[in-house]
Design a protein around this motif. Structure first.
Motif: not given
Length: 138
Positions: A89-91, A112-119, A125-134
């Motif tokens: 899932r992380k990959v 919106e897609l990224l939020l839906d996918v992470a959920a 959510q914080a880890e997902a946001a950090e991946i996107v930010r980096k």
């Protein structure tokens, strides 16, 4: 920043990754012939050509049909089941985020897609946001 290793994933997991990456590429509702060629080359590279082109063509056709028939929420639920391990899932999320930030612009439909996918993949959510930010910063 590079994705976690893909070598440990079997073909069903790779196919789920491809579907998820396609959903990201198709987030704005368009998938031009040029985008399809670029997408196919990217997937071939990421999967070390472990998915034959004939399988890829069939997979993408099926994904489009299922997306129109079932909707994105149902497809994401299906992906969650097929990407059973936290590592897979992380990959998957990492690769989706790469697709989204590739053009340097994260549109609202993509966000919106990224939020839906992470959920859907039950990622922090914080880890997902950090991946996107980096990824966006690189």
């Amino acid at each position: 920043m590079s994705p976690p290793p893909l070598q440990t994933l079997d073909e069903p997991n790779l196919e789920a990754l491809v579907e998820l990456m396609f959903l990201a590429a198709f987030a704005d509702g368009e998938f031009s012939p040029e985008e399809k060629i670029h997408f196919a080359r990217s997937v071939e590279s990421l999967t070390d050509r472990r998915i034959p082109q004939s399988t890829m063509d069939t997979l993408l056709q099926t994904v489009v049909e299922q997306l129109h028939k079932e909707g994105r929420a149902a497809r994401l639920a299906s992906l969650k089941e097929r990407l059973a391990s936290p590592q897979a899932r992380k990959v998957a999320f990492f690769l989706v985020a790469q697709v989204v930030v590739a053009d340097g612009i994260v549109r609202s439909s993509e966000r919106e897609l990224l939020l839906d996918v992470a959920a859907a993949l039950e990622l922090d959510q914080a880890e997902a946001a950090e991946i996107v930010r980096k990824l966006a910063a690189s």
